[in-house]
Motif scaffolding. Structure first.
Motif, PDB file in Angstrom:
ATOM      1  N   LEU A  34       0.830  -1.200   0.000  1.00  0.00           N
ATOM      2  CA  LEU A  34       0.000   0.000   0.000  1.00  0.00           C
ATOM      3  C   LEU A  34       0.868   1.256   0.000  1.00  0.00           C
ATOM      4  O   LEU A  34       0.587   2.215  -0.741  1.00  0.00           O
ATOM      5  CB  LEU A  34      -0.931   0.005   1.209  1.00  0.00           C
ATOM      6  CG  LEU A  34      -2.113  -0.946   1.153  1.00  0.00           C
ATOM      7  CD1 LEU A  34      -2.896  -0.904   2.466  1.00  0.00           C
ATOM      8  CD2 LEU A  34      -3.018  -0.610  -0.007  1.00  0.00           C
ATOM      9  N   MET A  35       1.903   1.273   0.822  1.00  0.00           N
ATOM     10  CA  MET A  35       2.794   2.439   0.876  1.00  0.00           C
ATOM     11  C   MET A  35       3.491   2.656  -0.462  1.00  0.00           C
ATOM     12  O   MET A  35       3.599   3.795  -0.946  1.00  0.00           O
ATOM     13  CB  MET A  35       3.814   2.273   2.000  1.00  0.00           C
ATOM     14  CG  MET A  35       3.215   2.374   3.368  1.00  0.00           C
ATOM     15  SD  MET A  35       4.310   2.007   4.767  1.00  0.00           S
ATOM     16  CE  MET A  35       5.904   2.459   4.242  1.00  0.00           C
ATOM     17  N   ALA A  36       3.961   1.570  -1.082  1.00  0.00           N
ATOM     18  CA  ALA A  36       4.650   1.703  -2.370  1.00  0.00           C
ATOM     19  C   ALA A  36       3.698   2.177  -3.454  1.00  0.00           C
ATOM     20  O   ALA A  36       4.056   3.042  -4.267  1.00  0.00           O
ATOM     21  CB  ALA A  36       5.271   0.363  -2.765  1.00  0.00           C
ATOM     22  N   SER A  37       2.490   1.639  -3.486  1.00  0.00           N
ATOM     23  CA  SER A  37       1.558   2.048  -4.535  1.00  0.00           C
ATOM     24  C   SER A  37       1.124   3.502  -4.348  1.00  0.00           C
ATOM     25  O   SER A  37       0.971   4.234  -5.328  1.00  0.00           O
ATOM     26  CB  SER A  37       0.346   1.128  -4.573  1.00  0.00           C
ATOM     27  OG  SER A  37      -0.389   1.221  -3.378  1.00  0.00           O
ATOM     28  N   ILE A  38       0.963   3.954  -3.106  1.00  0.00           N
ATOM     29  CA  ILE A  38       0.610   5.360  -2.861  1.00  0.00           C
ATOM     30  C   ILE A  38       1.765   6.270  -3.270  1.00  0.00           C
ATOM     31  O   ILE A  38       1.553   7.317  -3.891  1.00  0.00           O
ATOM     32  CB  ILE A  38       0.220   5.562  -1.382  1.00  0.00           C
ATOM     33  CG1 ILE A  38      -1.125   4.889  -1.115  1.00  0.00           C
ATOM     34  CG2 ILE A  38       0.161   7.045  -1.028  1.00  0.00           C
ATOM     35  CD1 ILE A  38      -1.507   4.828   0.342  1.00  0.00           C
ATOM     36  N   ALA A  39       2.999   5.859  -2.956  1.00  0.00           N
ATOM     37  CA  ALA A  39       4.158   6.666  -3.345  1.00  0.00           C
ATOM     38  C   ALA A  39       4.293   6.746  -4.861  1.00  0.00           C
ATOM     39  O   ALA A  39       4.581   7.817  -5.413  1.00  0.00           O
ATOM     40  CB  ALA A  39       5.425   6.092  -2.721  1.00  0.00           C
ATOM     41  N   ILE A  40       4.068   5.639  -5.540  1.00  0.00           N
ATOM     42  CA  ILE A  40       4.177   5.625  -7.004  1.00  0.00           C
ATOM     43  C   ILE A  40       3.078   6.478  -7.628  1.00  0.00           C
ATOM     44  O   ILE A  40       3.318   7.252  -8.556  1.00  0.00           O
ATOM     45  CB  ILE A  40       4.130   4.170  -7.532  1.00  0.00           C
ATOM     46  CG1 ILE A  40       5.412   3.438  -7.139  1.00  0.00           C
ATOM     47  CG2 ILE A  40       3.958   4.142  -9.040  1.00  0.00           C
ATOM     48  CD1 ILE A  40       5.358   1.941  -7.390  1.00  0.00           C
ATOM     49  N   MET A  41       1.867   6.360  -7.103  1.00  0.00           N
ATOM     50  CA  MET A  41       0.758   7.132  -7.673  1.00  0.00           C
ATOM     51  C   MET A  41       0.888   8.620  -7.361  1.00  0.00           C
ATOM     52  O   MET A  41       0.428   9.452  -8.134  1.00  0.00           O
ATOM     53  CB  MET A  41      -0.582   6.593  -7.170  1.00  0.00           C
ATOM     54  CG  MET A  41      -0.936   5.259  -7.781  1.00  0.00           C
ATOM     55  SD  MET A  41      -2.565   4.664  -7.331  1.00  0.00           S
ATOM     56  CE  MET A  41      -2.389   4.381  -5.596  1.00  0.00           C
ATOM     57  N   SER A  42       1.511   8.981  -6.232  1.00  0.00           N
ATOM     58  CA  SER A  42       1.680  10.406  -5.913  1.00  0.00           C
ATOM     59  C   SER A  42       2.663  11.082  -6.862  1.00  0.00           C
ATOM     60  O   SER A  42       2.641  12.299  -7.003  1.00  0.00           O
ATOM     61  CB  SER A  42       2.134  10.568  -4.466  1.00  0.00           C
ATOM     62  OG  SER A  42       3.443  10.077  -4.313  1.00  0.00           O
ATOM     63  N   GLU A  43       3.524  10.309  -7.499  1.00  0.00           N
ATOM     64  CA  GLU A  43       4.454  10.846  -8.487  1.00  0.00           C
ATOM     65  C   GLU A  43       3.817  10.980  -9.861  1.00  0.00           C
ATOM     66  O   GLU A  43       4.464  11.400 -10.805  1.00  0.00           O
ATOM     67  CB  GLU A  43       5.693   9.969  -8.573  1.00  0.00           C
ATOM     68  CG  GLU A  43       6.512   9.950  -7.299  1.00  0.00           C
ATOM     69  CD  GLU A  43       7.648   8.959  -7.352  1.00  0.00           C
ATOM     70  OE1 GLU A  43       7.779   8.232  -8.363  1.00  0.00           O
ATOM     71  OE2 GLU A  43       8.400   8.895  -6.363  1.00  0.00           O
ATOM     72  N   PHE A  46       0.640   5.843 -12.696  1.00  0.00           N
ATOM     73  CA  PHE A  46      -0.510   5.064 -12.245  1.00  0.00           C
ATOM     74  C   PHE A  46      -0.283   3.559 -12.303  1.00  0.00           C
ATOM     75  O   PHE A  46      -1.217   2.782 -12.215  1.00  0.00           O
ATOM     76  CB  PHE A  46      -1.756   5.455 -13.039  1.00  0.00           C
ATOM     77  CG  PHE A  46      -2.224   6.836 -12.691  1.00  0.00           C
ATOM     78  CD1 PHE A  46      -2.892   7.065 -11.515  1.00  0.00           C
ATOM     79  CD2 PHE A  46      -1.949   7.907 -13.532  1.00  0.00           C
ATOM     80  CE1 PHE A  46      -3.300   8.337 -11.166  1.00  0.00           C
ATOM     81  CE2 PHE A  46      -2.354   9.178 -13.202  1.00  0.00           C
ATOM     82  CZ  PHE A  46      -3.027   9.407 -12.013  1.00  0.00           C
ATOM     83  N   SER A  47       0.969   3.138 -12.439  1.00  0.00           N
ATOM     84  CA  SER A  47       1.258   1.706 -12.390  1.00  0.00           C
ATOM     85  C   SER A  47       1.150   1.169 -10.961  1.00  0.00           C
ATOM     86  O   SER A  47       1.157  -0.032 -10.752  1.00  0.00           O
ATOM     87  CB  SER A  47       2.641   1.419 -12.964  1.00  0.00           C
ATOM     88  OG  SER A  47       3.636   2.006 -12.140  1.00  0.00           O
ATOM     89  N   GLY A  48       1.032   2.066  -9.987  1.00  0.00           N
ATOM     90  CA  GLY A  48       0.858   1.646  -8.593  1.00  0.00           C
ATOM     91  C   GLY A  48      -0.449   0.923  -8.363  1.00  0.00           C
ATOM     92  O   GLY A  48      -0.596   0.178  -7.391  1.00  0.00           O
ATOM     93  N   TRP A  49      -1.400   1.133  -9.255  1.00  0.00           N
ATOM     94  CA  TRP A  49      -2.686   0.433  -9.135  1.00  0.00           C
ATOM     95  C   TRP A  49      -2.533  -1.063  -9.331  1.00  0.00           C
ATOM     96  O   TRP A  49      -3.392  -1.835  -8.915  1.00  0.00           O
ATOM     97  CB  TRP A  49      -3.688   0.975 -10.156  1.00  0.00           C
ATOM     98  CG  TRP A  49      -4.232   2.309  -9.784  1.00  0.00           C
ATOM     99  CD1 TRP A  49      -3.892   3.510 -10.333  1.00  0.00           C
ATOM    100  CD2 TRP A  49      -5.198   2.599  -8.776  1.00  0.00           C
ATOM    101  NE1 TRP A  49      -4.581   4.520  -9.725  1.00  0.00           N
ATOM    102  CE2 TRP A  49      -5.395   3.984  -8.766  1.00  0.00           C
ATOM    103  CE3 TRP A  49      -5.897   1.809  -7.873  1.00  0.00           C
ATOM    104  CZ2 TRP A  49      -6.268   4.598  -7.886  1.00  0.00           C
ATOM    105  CZ3 TRP A  49      -6.773   2.427  -7.006  1.00  0.00           C
ATOM    106  CH2 TRP A  49      -6.955   3.807  -7.008  1.00  0.00           C
ATOM    107  N   LEU A  50      -1.461  -1.487  -9.969  1.00  0.00           N
ATOM    108  CA  LEU A  50      -1.255  -2.922 -10.199  1.00  0.00           C
ATOM    109  C   LEU A  50      -0.901  -3.668  -8.922  1.00  0.00           C
ATOM    110  O   LEU A  50      -1.084  -4.875  -8.824  1.00  0.00           O
ATOM    111  CB  LEU A  50      -0.159  -3.135 -11.247  1.00  0.00           C
ATOM    112  CG  LEU A  50      -0.441  -2.529 -12.624  1.00  0.00           C
ATOM    113  CD1 LEU A  50       0.771  -2.697 -13.521  1.00  0.00           C
ATOM    114  CD2 LEU A  50      -1.667  -3.163 -13.243  1.00  0.00           C
ATOM    115  N   THR A  51      -0.400  -2.965  -7.919  1.00  0.00           N
ATOM    116  CA  THR A  51      -0.040  -3.588  -6.648  1.00  0.00           C
ATOM    117  C   THR A  51      -1.271  -3.828  -5.780  1.00  0.00           C
ATOM    118  O   THR A  51      -1.324  -4.799  -5.028  1.00  0.00           O
ATOM    119  CB  THR A  51       0.952  -2.684  -5.894  1.00  0.00           C
ATOM    120  OG1 THR A  51       2.042  -2.392  -6.753  1.00  0.00           O
ATOM    121  CG2 THR A  51       1.467  -3.345  -4.647  1.00  0.00           C
TER     122      THR A  51
END
Length: 135
Positions: A34-43, A46-51
Motif C-alpha cells: 500500500l505504501m509503495a503504490s501510494i508513493a508511485i501514484m503520488s508521483e 498510475f502503475s501503482g494500481w497494479l499492486t
C-alpha cells in the motif's frame, strides 16, 4: 483421544506452524504494498494500481483461511457459503503465487510464500469435505 480432539490439535498445530507466518507476511507486505503504490501514484505514475489487487487478494485469502480454520474447530463445522470461502482461498493462493515470482531471489520467496499455498489447499479440502450448515 477423541476424533474431535485430534482434529483440533492437528488444526492448531497447522495454524501455528503454517498459517501464522503467512498472516504476518500478508500484514507486512500488505502495508508495504500500500505504501509503495501510494508513493508511485503520488508521483503521477498510475502503475501503482497494479499492486493493489495483490494486496487485496492476499488479505482476502488470509481472512478466508482463518474463517475456515475457526469453522473447522466446531464439532460440526459451520460454513454458510463454501463457494465464497473457496474464492477467497483461491485469491490468496493467486496473491502468494504472484509474490513468489515478484520477490527475488526465489530461494527466499519460495520458503516465505509456498507454505500459504499448501495451507490454503489443505483448508480447502477440509472445508469441502465437511457438511454445510442448513439455513
Amino acid at each position: 483421544m477423541t476424533p474431535l480432539t485430534k482434529r483440533r490439535v492437528l488444526l492448531t498445530t497447522m495454524a501455528l506452524l503454517v498459517m501464522v507466518p503467512p498472516t504476518a507476511f500478508a500484514a507486512l507486505f500488505g502495508v508495504m504494498g500500500l505504501m509503495a503504490s501510494i508513493a508511485i501514484m503520488s508521483e503521477g505514475d498510475f502503475s501503482g494500481w497494479l499492486t493493489l489487487p495483490t494486496v487485496v487478494f492476499g488479505w482476502l485469502g488470509v481472512y478466508s483461511g482463518w474463517r475456515i480454520y475457526f469453522g473447522l474447530l466446531w464439532s460440526r463445522p459451520r460454513f454458510r457459503s463454501k463457494a465464497r470461502l473457496m474464492v477467497g482461498l483461491l485469491c490468496g493462493m493467486l496473491a502468494a503465487a504472484v509474490m513468489i515470482y515478484g520477490v527475488q531471489p526465489l530461494s527466499v520467496s519460495i520458503p516465505l510464500f509456498a507454505p500459504s499455498i499448501i495451507a490454503a489447499a489443505i483448508l480447502a479440502v477440509l472445508m469441502w469435505n465437511s457438511p454445510a450448515e442448513n439455513q
